[in-house]
Design an enzyme around this catalytic site. Structure first.
Site, mmCIF file in Angstrom:
data_model
loop_
_atom_site.group_PDB
_atom_site.id
_atom_site.type_symbol
_atom_site.label_atom_id
_atom_site.label_comp_id
_atom_site.label_asym_id
_atom_site.label_seq_id
_atom_site.Cartn_x
_atom_site.Cartn_y
_atom_site.Cartn_z
ATOM 1 N N GLY A 201 35.450 24.807 34.667
ATOM 2 C CA GLY A 201 35.965 25.294 35.939
ATOM 3 C C GLY A 201 35.690 24.315 37.053
ATOM 4 N N PRO A 202 36.430 24.441 38.147
ATOM 5 C CG PRO A 202 38.120 24.990 39.633
ATOM 6 C CD PRO A 202 37.464 25.441 38.397
ATOM 7 N N GLY A 204 31.633 24.605 41.891
ATOM 8 C CA GLY A 204 31.296 25.722 42.758
ATOM 9 C C GLY A 204 31.815 27.066 42.311
ATOM 10 C CE LYS A 207 31.403 23.760 36.255
ATOM 11 N NZ LYS A 207 31.902 23.883 37.632
ATOM 12 C CG HIS A 423 57.683 27.768 43.621
ATOM 13 N ND1 HIS A 423 58.446 26.668 43.879
ATOM 14 C CD2 HIS A 423 57.214 27.603 42.352
ATOM 15 C CE1 HIS A 423 58.447 25.870 42.826
ATOM 16 N NE2 HIS A 423 57.702 26.420 41.882
ATOM 17 C CD GLU A 424 53.974 29.458 40.883
ATOM 18 O OE1 GLU A 424 54.339 29.754 39.722
ATOM 19 O OE2 GLU A 424 53.861 28.288 41.277
ATOM 20 C CG HIS A 427 58.592 29.470 38.279
ATOM 21 N ND1 HIS A 427 59.563 28.625 37.840
ATOM 22 C CD2 HIS A 427 57.773 28.727 39.081
ATOM 23 C CE1 HIS A 427 59.352 27.406 38.356
ATOM 24 N NE2 HIS A 427 58.280 27.458 39.128
HETATM 25 P P1 ADP Z 1 29.062 25.137 39.561
HETATM 26 O O1 ADP Z 1 27.928 24.934 38.611
HETATM 27 O O2 ADP Z 1 30.270 25.752 38.907
HETATM 28 O O3 ADP Z 1 29.440 23.935 40.327
HETATM 29 P P2 ADP Z 1 27.195 26.887 40.797
HETATM 30 O O4 ADP Z 1 26.910 27.801 39.692
HETATM 31 O O5 ADP Z 1 26.188 25.836 41.058
HETATM 32 O O6 ADP Z 1 28.609 26.206 40.623
HETATM 33 O O7 ADP Z 1 27.439 27.746 42.108
HETATM 34 C C1 ADP Z 1 26.843 27.447 43.334
HETATM 35 C C2 ADP Z 1 26.520 28.700 44.076
HETATM 36 O O8 ADP Z 1 27.684 29.383 44.478
HETATM 37 C C3 ADP Z 1 25.756 29.694 43.250
HETATM 38 O O9 ADP Z 1 24.391 29.475 43.331
HETATM 39 C C4 ADP Z 1 26.146 31.031 43.846
HETATM 40 O O10 ADP Z 1 25.327 31.367 44.911
HETATM 41 C C5 ADP Z 1 27.524 30.776 44.371
HETATM 42 N N1 ADP Z 1 28.528 31.284 43.435
HETATM 43 C C6 ADP Z 1 29.419 30.534 42.740
HETATM 44 N N2 ADP Z 1 30.219 31.312 41.990
HETATM 45 C C7 ADP Z 1 29.819 32.577 42.176
HETATM 46 C C8 ADP Z 1 30.244 33.836 41.644
HETATM 47 N N3 ADP Z 1 31.251 33.936 40.777
HETATM 48 N N4 ADP Z 1 29.603 34.950 42.052
HETATM 49 C C9 ADP Z 1 28.578 34.860 42.935
HETATM 50 N N5 ADP Z 1 28.131 33.707 43.462
HETATM 51 C C10 ADP Z 1 28.733 32.571 43.107
HETATM 52 ZN ZN ZN Z 2 57.234 25.820 39.947
#
Ligand code: ADP
Ligand code: ZN
Ligand code: MG
Length: 613
Positions: A201-202, A204, A207, A423-424, A427
């Site tokens: 996943g992107p 933040g 993960k 747009h979506e 489709h």
């Molecule tokens: P990644 O590892 O995907 O880059 P992080 O797990 O480090 O992201 O996320 C950073 C912070 O963002 C987490 O510590 C949390 O506080 C917040 N966060 C991110 N995604 C969520 C989520 N789905 N639910 C609650 N908090 C989240």
């Molecule tokens: Zn399209």
């Protein structure tokens, strides 16, 4: 031994050495002054001028009637011997008292120290050198140790309740949790337990958080290490760190090993030029070896996170390694509201706060952005000396996060969002209206990489043969986005560029490769695969200029016909288009069920290759 202690010890040794040197030089200076020669003293004794001589080691103090003089004797012989040698008779000596002083205790100590100190100094230096050699040895040894941090699972700090808006991922990981909790249940049934789970996943999207939550839910230890920590420029260290990490993990089984940012080690092997990637390759190989080496009853699950699954080595992804892939996407409106709810917990909120409004005004935000936003809101409220965080502060915080330097993801204006929604929806409507195309599985306007959103068709069964009608239907579906924009906004955007490219390619293939045009069943152009720095395909033209013109005409005919159909269908289903777009603006993501409530498929649908547009 800590380096600070060591230098402290060196200081002391240096001070002692200086003291010893001073002591020796001081002893020498005391022996230089001579006021009287031994011959003179002998003569004076013979003359009866000296009443008394005090002998203190080699120092002589001669007491005369009018005072006292000092001199030295030769160290080897006694004073009496020397005087006699100089011609003083024993009788003449009678008149002089010779007083011999015992050497003082202080002198004794000093002379003993003079012998012992150098020995101590020498021993000290040897000891220090020895320690230092050993110390550097230790450092080299610990280099190969994994730097994994272990979090105990006894007091879970993070659980699934802390991760919001990723329900599908949670469901998939629930299985992993169950396995870690009760491995026996699975083993008795002979089930092969997943070894590796890849979180994709992107940045933040949570993960790292998710991996911690899994260990928290299962109540098992959690080893965390980042991919870049494996790869340090020290030959062979990455591999031995992997070995060490897995050793540790096996001792603590059942447990989770979490490799964050695995793309740092897991890139395609051999992708770089020169030998600079050897170290990484060794590390990766070691990881593969360790994963294969796990017995089925070693209850260690490896989780890894990456935002670049495309560059991972295929060997990592095959069954028995990271064969589970859990996608953590950017959250949609509902997801964002849930995440906000998690992060406002424990913060005093004003009663007028409406999280759903905040969720609606933060398209494209990921979990980390939302957390940051809530925090900024709290800071603003504190600076305004408020007791609670109000809606105003949180709305201002959104702007702060968007304007903040760290935000790299897409920001969408509400106008843009409307265009993307139509747009979506376009489709989706055409894919459903064409009986031959695949049913719509998911529509989303949550931005993803380069795309503003996407609509995904579901292949109900795998087809190896694709009919002309089906390809036409696919072209119509692809044009749906552009046609909807035209119809609704009386203008077009660049958002359809990828769709158009694919329509053109499809039409050209139908004409030149598949013989699906009026030009008949013929292949035009020779395809050649040239391999040079990767893969490149070049086309050799084997037809005349006149044929080329005809090909272009046929391609145009196909595209035109698809476009015409698209336009007609879109006008027919305009009300469904509006309804779908409207709903998308509200919820951002729609499942097949939700969509079919708005637009039930007019005819029974068949399936084919997956559509992504
Ligand atoms: P990644 O590892 O995907 O880059 P992080 O797990 O480090 O992201 O996320 C950073 C912070 O963002 C987490 O510590 C949390 O506080 C917040 N966060 C991110 N995604 C969520 C989520 N789905 N639910 C609650 N908090 C989240
Ligand atoms: Zn399209
Ligand atoms: Mg992370």
């Amino acid at each position: 031994m800590k380096p600070r202690n060591q230098s402290f010890f060196v200081y002391i040794l240096l001070m002692v050495a200086i003291a010893v040197m001073l002591f020796y030089s001081a002893r020498q200076t005391t022996t230089t002054e001579v006021g009287l020669t031994i011959n003179q003293l002998a003569a004076d004794i013979q003359a009866g001028k000296v009443s008394r001589v005090v002998v203190d080691e080699n120092k002589l103090r001669a007491i005369y009637a009018d005072g006292e003089k000092q001199t030295q004797k030769e160290p080897e012989a006694t004073l009496v011997e020397q005087l006699i040698n100089l011609g003083v008779t024993p009788a003449e000596l009678q008149s002089t008292i010779i007083e011999v002083k015992a050497p003082g205790a202080w002198v004794n100590v000093l002379s003993i120290l003079g012998v012992i100190l150098p020995v101590i100094l020498f021993a000290g230096f040897i000891w220090i050198i020895f320690r230092q050699a050993q110390g550097s040895n230790n450092a080299a040894m610990s280099f190969g140790k994994s730097r994994a941090r272990m979090f105990s699972g006894d007091q879970p700090t993070v659980t699934f309740a802390d991760v919001a808006g990723v329900e599908e991922a949670k469901e998939e990981l629930q299985e992993v949790v169950e396995f870690l909790k009760e491995p026996q249940k699975f083993i008795t049934l002979g089930a092969r337990i997943p070894k590796g789970v890849l979180l994709v996943g992107p940045p933040g999207t949570g993960k790292t958080l998710m991996a911690k939550a899994v260990s928290g839910e299962a109540g098992v230890p959690f080893f965390s290490i980042s991919g870049s920590e494996f790869v340090e420029m020290f030959v062979g260290v990455g591999a031995s760190r992997v070995r060490d990490l897995f050793e540790q993990a096996k001792r603590h089984s059942p447990c989770i090993v979490f490799v964050d940012e695995i793309d740092a080690v897991g890139r395609h092997r051999g992708a770089g030029l020169g030998g600079s990637h050897d170290e990484r390759e060794q590390t990766l190989n070691q990881m593969l070896v360790e994963m294969d080496g796990f017995d089925t009853d070693t209850n260690v699950i490896i989780m890894a996170a990456t935002n670049r699954p495309d560059i991972l080595d295929p060997a990592l992804l095959r069954p028995g390694r990271f064969d589970r892939r859990v996608v953590l996407d950017r959250p949609d409106v509902r997801g964002r509201e849930a995440i906000l709810r998690v992060h406002v917990k424990g913060k005093p909120l004003a009663p007028d706060i409406d999280l759903s409004v905040l969720a609606k005004s933060t398209p494209g935000f990921v979990g980390a952005d939302l957390e940051n936003m809530v925090n900024e809101g709290a800071i603003l409220a504190a600076r305004r000396n408020k007791k609670v965080v109000g809606q105003l502060e949180l709305e201002e915080a959104i702007e702060r996060v968007i304007a903040g330097p760290e935000r790299k993801s897409r920001l969408i204006t509400s106008d843009e969002k409307r265009v993307v929604a139509y747009h979506e929806a376009g489709h989706a409507i055409l894919m459903t209206a064409m009986p031959e195309s695949n049913p719509v599985q998911k529509i989303t306007i949550v931005p993803r990489g380069m795309y503003g959103g996407f609509t995904r068709g579901l292949p109900a069964e795998d087809l190896t043969l694709v009919s002309r009608k089906k390809l036409m239907a696919e072209m119509v579906g692809l044009l749906g986005g552009r046609v909807a924009e035209e119809l609704v906004f009386d203008d077009v955007t660049s958002g359809a560029s990828n769709d158009i490219e694919r329509v053109t390619q499809l039409a050209r293939n139908m004409v030149t490769r598949l013989g699906m045009s009026d030009l008949g069943p013929m292949v035009f152009g020779q395809k050649e695969e040239m391999i040079f720095l990767g893969r490149e395909i070049s086309e050799q033209r084997d037809y005349s200029e006149a044929v080329a013109e005809k090909i272009d005409q046929e391609v145009r005919k196909l595209v035109d016909s698809a476009y015409k159909t698209a336009k007609e269908l879109m006008t027919t289903y305009r009300s469904q288009l509006d309804a779908t777009a409207q709903r998308l603006l509200e919820v951002e993501t729609m499942s097949r069920e939700e969509f079919e409530k708005i637009f039930p498929p007019p005819t029974s649908k068949r399936s084919g290759t997956p559509l992504l547009s």
